[in-house]
Design a protein around this motif. Structure first.
Motif, PDB file in Angstrom:
ATOM      1  N   ASN A   8     -14.062 -20.672 -17.021  1.00  0.00           N
ATOM      2  CA  ASN A   8     -12.691 -20.311 -16.682  1.00  0.00           C
ATOM      3  C   ASN A   8     -12.552 -18.804 -16.497  1.00  0.00           C
ATOM      4  O   ASN A   8     -13.288 -18.022 -17.096  1.00  0.00           O
ATOM      5  CB  ASN A   8     -11.733 -20.747 -17.796  1.00  0.00           C
ATOM      6  N   ALA A   9     -11.596 -18.424 -15.694  1.00  0.00           N
ATOM      7  CA  ALA A   9     -11.155 -17.031 -15.657  1.00  0.00           C
ATOM      8  C   ALA A   9     -10.028 -16.914 -16.687  1.00  0.00           C
ATOM      9  O   ALA A   9      -8.860 -16.738 -16.367  1.00  0.00           O
ATOM     10  CB  ALA A   9     -10.680 -16.644 -14.267  1.00  0.00           C
ATOM     11  N   GLY A  10     -10.434 -17.052 -17.917  1.00  0.00           N
ATOM     12  CA  GLY A  10      -9.507 -17.135 -19.045  1.00  0.00           C
ATOM     13  C   GLY A  10     -10.247 -17.795 -20.199  1.00  0.00           C
ATOM     14  O   GLY A  10     -11.465 -17.927 -20.161  1.00  0.00           O
ATOM     15  N   PRO A  11      -9.537 -18.237 -21.229  1.00  0.00           N
ATOM     16  CA  PRO A  11     -10.218 -18.875 -22.366  1.00  0.00           C
ATOM     17  C   PRO A  11     -10.810 -20.218 -21.974  1.00  0.00           C
ATOM     18  O   PRO A  11     -10.339 -20.879 -21.052  1.00  0.00           O
ATOM     19  CB  PRO A  11      -9.096 -19.034 -23.404  1.00  0.00           C
ATOM     20  N   MET A  12     -11.853 -20.638 -22.664  1.00  0.00           N
ATOM     21  CA  MET A  12     -12.512 -21.908 -22.360  1.00  0.00           C
ATOM     22  C   MET A  12     -11.798 -23.070 -23.038  1.00  0.00           C
ATOM     23  O   MET A  12     -11.600 -23.082 -24.251  1.00  0.00           O
ATOM     24  CB  MET A  12     -13.967 -21.880 -22.815  1.00  0.00           C
ATOM     25  N   GLY A  13     -11.392 -24.051 -22.233  1.00  0.00           N
ATOM     26  CA  GLY A  13     -10.833 -25.287 -22.745  1.00  0.00           C
ATOM     27  C   GLY A  13      -9.612 -25.078 -23.619  1.00  0.00           C
ATOM     28  O   GLY A  13      -8.805 -24.174 -23.417  1.00  0.00           O
ATOM     29  N   THR A  14      -9.473 -25.938 -24.607  1.00  0.00           N
ATOM     30  CA  THR A  14      -8.357 -25.859 -25.534  1.00  0.00           C
ATOM     31  C   THR A  14      -8.788 -25.276 -26.863  1.00  0.00           C
ATOM     32  O   THR A  14      -7.981 -24.698 -27.590  1.00  0.00           O
ATOM     33  CB  THR A  14      -7.781 -27.280 -25.770  1.00  0.00           C
ATOM     34  N   THR A  15     -10.062 -25.385 -27.166  1.00  0.00           N
ATOM     35  CA  THR A  15     -10.557 -25.011 -28.483  1.00  0.00           C
ATOM     36  C   THR A  15     -11.604 -23.901 -28.430  1.00  0.00           C
ATOM     37  O   THR A  15     -11.893 -23.281 -29.449  1.00  0.00           O
ATOM     38  CB  THR A  15     -11.157 -26.260 -29.170  1.00  0.00           C
ATOM     39  N   ASP A  23     -15.849 -14.632 -27.625  1.00  0.00           N
ATOM     40  CA  ASP A  23     -15.392 -13.276 -27.343  1.00  0.00           C
ATOM     41  C   ASP A  23     -13.938 -13.357 -26.870  1.00  0.00           C
ATOM     42  O   ASP A  23     -13.653 -14.043 -25.883  1.00  0.00           O
ATOM     43  CB  ASP A  23     -16.275 -12.654 -26.259  1.00  0.00           C
ATOM     44  N   PRO A  24     -12.997 -12.673 -27.514  1.00  0.00           N
ATOM     45  CA  PRO A  24     -11.590 -12.748 -27.098  1.00  0.00           C
ATOM     46  C   PRO A  24     -11.259 -11.889 -25.889  1.00  0.00           C
ATOM     47  O   PRO A  24     -10.109 -11.857 -25.444  1.00  0.00           O
ATOM     48  CB  PRO A  24     -10.847 -12.228 -28.341  1.00  0.00           C
ATOM     49  N   GLY A  25     -12.256 -11.234 -25.301  1.00  0.00           N
ATOM     50  CA  GLY A  25     -11.987 -10.253 -24.255  1.00  0.00           C
ATOM     51  C   GLY A  25     -11.916 -10.792 -22.853  1.00  0.00           C
ATOM     52  O   GLY A  25     -12.329 -10.114 -21.909  1.00  0.00           O
ATOM     53  N   PHE A  26     -11.383 -12.018 -22.669  1.00  0.00           N
ATOM     54  CA  PHE A  26     -11.375 -12.624 -21.338  1.00  0.00           C
ATOM     55  C   PHE A  26     -10.387 -11.962 -20.371  1.00  0.00           C
ATOM     56  O   PHE A  26     -10.292 -12.363 -19.215  1.00  0.00           O
ATOM     57  CB  PHE A  26     -11.098 -14.132 -21.421  1.00  0.00           C
ATOM     58  N   MET A  27      -9.647 -10.955 -20.823  1.00  0.00           N
ATOM     59  CA  MET A  27      -8.773 -10.205 -19.921  1.00  0.00           C
ATOM     60  C   MET A  27      -9.408  -8.876 -19.506  1.00  0.00           C
ATOM     61  O   MET A  27      -8.749  -8.028 -18.927  1.00  0.00           O
ATOM     62  CB  MET A  27      -7.422  -9.942 -20.589  1.00  0.00           C
ATOM     63  N   THR A  28     -10.702  -8.712 -19.795  1.00  0.00           N
ATOM     64  CA  THR A  28     -11.378  -7.445 -19.490  1.00  0.00           C
ATOM     65  C   THR A  28     -12.537  -7.670 -18.526  1.00  0.00           C
ATOM     66  O   THR A  28     -13.190  -8.720 -18.557  1.00  0.00           O
ATOM     67  CB  THR A  28     -11.917  -6.796 -20.780  1.00  0.00           C
ATOM     68  N   SER A  71      -4.178 -24.276 -23.659  1.00  0.00           N
ATOM     69  CA  SER A  71      -4.730 -25.277 -22.738  1.00  0.00           C
ATOM     70  C   SER A  71      -4.330 -24.940 -21.305  1.00  0.00           C
ATOM     71  O   SER A  71      -3.179 -25.072 -20.908  1.00  0.00           O
ATOM     72  CB  SER A  71      -4.214 -26.679 -23.101  1.00  0.00           C
ATOM     73  N   GLY A  72      -5.305 -24.476 -20.543  1.00  0.00           N
ATOM     74  CA  GLY A  72      -5.056 -24.193 -19.138  1.00  0.00           C
ATOM     75  C   GLY A  72      -4.352 -22.882 -18.868  1.00  0.00           C
ATOM     76  O   GLY A  72      -3.851 -22.680 -17.759  1.00  0.00           O
ATOM     77  N   THR A  73      -4.313 -22.014 -19.833  1.00  0.00           N
ATOM     78  CA  THR A  73      -3.678 -20.718 -19.614  1.00  0.00           C
ATOM     79  C   THR A  73      -4.259 -19.697 -20.584  1.00  0.00           C
ATOM     80  O   THR A  73      -4.711 -20.072 -21.678  1.00  0.00           O
ATOM     81  CB  THR A  73      -2.141 -20.834 -19.786  1.00  0.00           C
ATOM     82  N   PRO A  74      -4.288 -18.394 -20.210  1.00  0.00           N
ATOM     83  CA  PRO A  74      -3.966 -17.875 -18.885  1.00  0.00           C
ATOM     84  C   PRO A  74      -5.050 -18.164 -17.864  1.00  0.00           C
ATOM     85  O   PRO A  74      -6.179 -18.492 -18.229  1.00  0.00           O
ATOM     86  CB  PRO A  74      -3.832 -16.370 -19.140  1.00  0.00           C
ATOM     87  N   ARG A  75      -4.685 -18.039 -16.603  1.00  0.00           N
ATOM     88  CA  ARG A  75      -5.623 -18.210 -15.499  1.00  0.00           C
ATOM     89  C   ARG A  75      -5.560 -16.972 -14.612  1.00  0.00           C
ATOM     90  O   ARG A  75      -4.566 -16.762 -13.911  1.00  0.00           O
ATOM     91  CB  ARG A  75      -5.276 -19.447 -14.673  1.00  0.00           C
ATOM     92  N   LEU A  76      -6.598 -16.154 -14.635  1.00  0.00           N
ATOM     93  CA  LEU A  76      -6.674 -15.004 -13.748  1.00  0.00           C
ATOM     94  C   LEU A  76      -7.075 -15.460 -12.349  1.00  0.00           C
ATOM     95  O   LEU A  76      -7.631 -16.549 -12.162  1.00  0.00           O
ATOM     96  CB  LEU A  76      -7.693 -13.997 -14.277  1.00  0.00           C
ATOM     97  N   ASP A  77      -6.807 -14.646 -11.359  1.00  0.00           N
ATOM     98  CA  ASP A  77      -7.186 -14.966  -9.988  1.00  0.00           C
ATOM     99  C   ASP A  77      -8.717 -15.011  -9.897  1.00  0.00           C
ATOM    100  O   ASP A  77      -9.389 -14.006 -10.150  1.00  0.00           O
ATOM    101  CB  ASP A  77      -6.637 -13.894  -9.044  1.00  0.00           C
ATOM    102  N   PRO A  78      -9.292 -16.152  -9.528  1.00  0.00           N
ATOM    103  CA  PRO A  78     -10.763 -16.261  -9.548  1.00  0.00           C
ATOM    104  C   PRO A  78     -11.457 -15.347  -8.550  1.00  0.00           C
ATOM    105  O   PRO A  78     -12.568 -14.880  -8.806  1.00  0.00           O
ATOM    106  CB  PRO A  78     -11.020 -17.735  -9.225  1.00  0.00           C
ATOM    107  N   MET A  79     -10.838 -15.059  -7.409  1.00  0.00           N
ATOM    108  CA  MET A  79     -11.497 -14.194  -6.429  1.00  0.00           C
ATOM    109  C   MET A  79     -11.686 -12.787  -6.979  1.00  0.00           C
ATOM    110  O   MET A  79     -12.730 -12.152  -6.755  1.00  0.00           O
ATOM    111  CB  MET A  79     -10.686 -14.151  -5.132  1.00  0.00           C
ATOM    112  N   THR A  80     -10.689 -12.295  -7.703  1.00  0.00           N
ATOM    113  CA  THR A  80     -10.807 -10.958  -8.290  1.00  0.00           C
ATOM    114  C   THR A  80     -11.888 -10.933  -9.361  1.00  0.00           C
ATOM    115  O   THR A  80     -12.701  -9.998  -9.433  1.00  0.00           O
ATOM    116  CB  THR A  80      -9.463 -10.522  -8.884  1.00  0.00           C
TER     117      THR A  80
END
Length: 449
Positions: A8-15, A23-28, A71-80
């Motif tokens: 994911n371009a964000g956290p993995m799954g729900t858990t 790693d909590p840094g999925f916004m970096t 679950s399903g959020t956040p979702r960054l733009d995958p192309m970026t």
């Protein structure tokens, strides 16, 4: 064996975000650079990012569960995100999920064609028709159109997009500085496509991409989706609860491709595999049990509701899952039904299982996982695997450190890249100009242009 990484371009799954090693840094950007380097060092064919164009609202018609449970959020733009990953890799294929429902062919052709150039031919497009009412509501529609209508639009989008890529012949630009001629206009043509759902004049402002067409990926599981995938896709991502159902899907897709005049050897079917590796089988199972213990049943139901586009809270949570006539992701629903009936699970129990769902029975020591992967390929269920991480980036690190060397030792996985483009890495031919004519639905002759 071909290996793709599902991330994911964000956290993995729900858990996955709850895992102690996540790693909590999925916004970096550093988070994605590290993953890209891991995957390329392990000689993966492809990194694949799913996407949806909304905050999930399927559970209780509210986005609150998505925020509360992740679950399903956040979702960054995958192309970026893929652009960040491209900057630290040279061979790894890079595929973004982009919906045919809410993008126009010209934008798709231009964005993906440009990305194919900027990655030296490593771009991929995971083609989806969208699967949530919340997505439709972000684009001025009250609900998602019926499946047949979504696929009818997708047919037009694919035809128009590929025709735009083909509006330039190869090697049009020659830049004669002395003579003052930049390119040959006789080898560029207008498209003038007009369909029921989309239209475009063309030609595209980007010359024909390095791969001809960027890698086309699909995951259709309904009969209409399978037929669409068998005609258009180069790579098909399948989700199966058992080896038997995976083998049946594999045979069906290859037969459909053959019936449509395509070479079935020019389609790669990659089966979902959630890998949990340990020093021993017992160690791996202990890791899996610890992961399952992190799942709250409502978090799992939130994820499932998001995938099937059905509010599951309107049913008895302690009763069986009812038959659902119209669902978002058909493949996930069929997998859930197969498992729930076999294990006699209630809706609540399904939620707990789905929150830590592992696919492909890939829990074990490196040798056990390699055994299973080898078996699935020998039994005609797969051309390789879409490896899904329980948490990032550590799960991919474990796979690269322990499983990949075992696969390489058996001669099942490459030790070096031999191709340059994504198609070359996957052993797929570059489409000739006007290949779209061989992929449109029977009875469709395409718009005059």
């Amino acid at each position: 064996m071909h290996l793709a990484a599902f991330m994911n371009a964000g956290p993995m799954g729900t858990t996955g975000w709850r895992h102690p090693d996540a790693d909590p840094g999925f916004m970096t950007p550093g988070y994605y650079r590290k993953i890209a380097r891991i995957l390329e060092s392990a000689r993966f064919d492809l990194a694949f990012i799913p996407d949806a164009l909304s905050m999930p609202r399927s559970l209780g018609n509210s986005f609150r569960p998505a925020v509360e449970w992740g679950s399903g959020t956040p979702r960054l733009d995958p192309m970026t995100v893929l652009g960040v990953m491209a900057g630290v890799t040279e061979h790894l294929g890079l595929a973004a999920t982009i919906s045919t429902g809410y993008h126009e062919p010209y934008n798709l052709a231009r964005t993906l064609g440009t990305f194919d150039y900027m990655t030296d031919g490593r771009a991929g497009w995971n083609i989806v028709t969208s699967f949530q009412d919340a997505e439709a509501q972000n684009f001025g529609q009250p609900r998602l159109p019926p499946r047949d209508e979504r696929y009818a639009r997708a047919e037009e989008v694919l035809e128009a997009t590929t025709r735009l890529w083909d509006s330039w012949d190869d090697n049009v630009i020659f830049q004669d500085k002395e003579g003052g001629h930049f390119g040959d206009p006789d080898r560029v043509r207008s498209v003038d496509y007009s369909g029921q759902y989309v239209s475009t004049q063309g030609p595209l402002s980007v010359p024909r991409p390095p791969q001809g067409y960027p890698l086309l990926i699909q995951a259709g599981a309904s009969p209409r989706g399978r037929d669409f995938a068998a005609r258009w896709a180069d790579v098909i991502f399948s989700s199966a609860e058992s080896l038997e159902s995976a083998a049946a899907f594999y045979a069906d897709i290859k037969n459909r491709a053959r019936a449509h005049g395509r070479d079935p050897e020019q389609i790669r079917i990659l089966t979902a595999a959630t890998v949990v590796v340990g020093r021993t089988d017992e160690d791996a199972m202990a890791r899996h049990v610890a992961f399952v213990d992190l799942v709250h049943p409502l978090a799992g139901l939130s994820r499932l509701a998001y995938h099937v586009n059905v509010d599951l809270t309107k049913y008895d949570l302690d009763g069986p899952l009812p038959t659902l006539d119209e669902v978002g992701v058909q493949g996930h629903y069929e997998e859930v039904v197969e498992f729930a009936r076999r294990e006699n699970l209630s809706v609540r129990e399904i939620g707990r299982w789905y929150g830590a769902r592992t696919e492909g029975n890939m829990i074990g020591s490196p040798a056990s996982i390699a055994d299973n992967m080898e078996l699935w390929m020998k039994e005609g269920a797969s051309d390789g695997f879409m490896v899904q991480a329980t948490h990032l980036p550590a799960a991919f690190e474990d796979f690269a450190r322990f499983v990949v060397p075992e696969l390489q030792r058996r001669g099942l996985h490459r030790t070096e890249y031999t191709g340059r483009t994504a198609r070359e890495t996957l052993g797929l031919a570059r489409p000739a100009r006007d290949e779209w004519k061989n992929r449109i639905a029977p009875g469709r002759k395409g718009s005059v242009g």
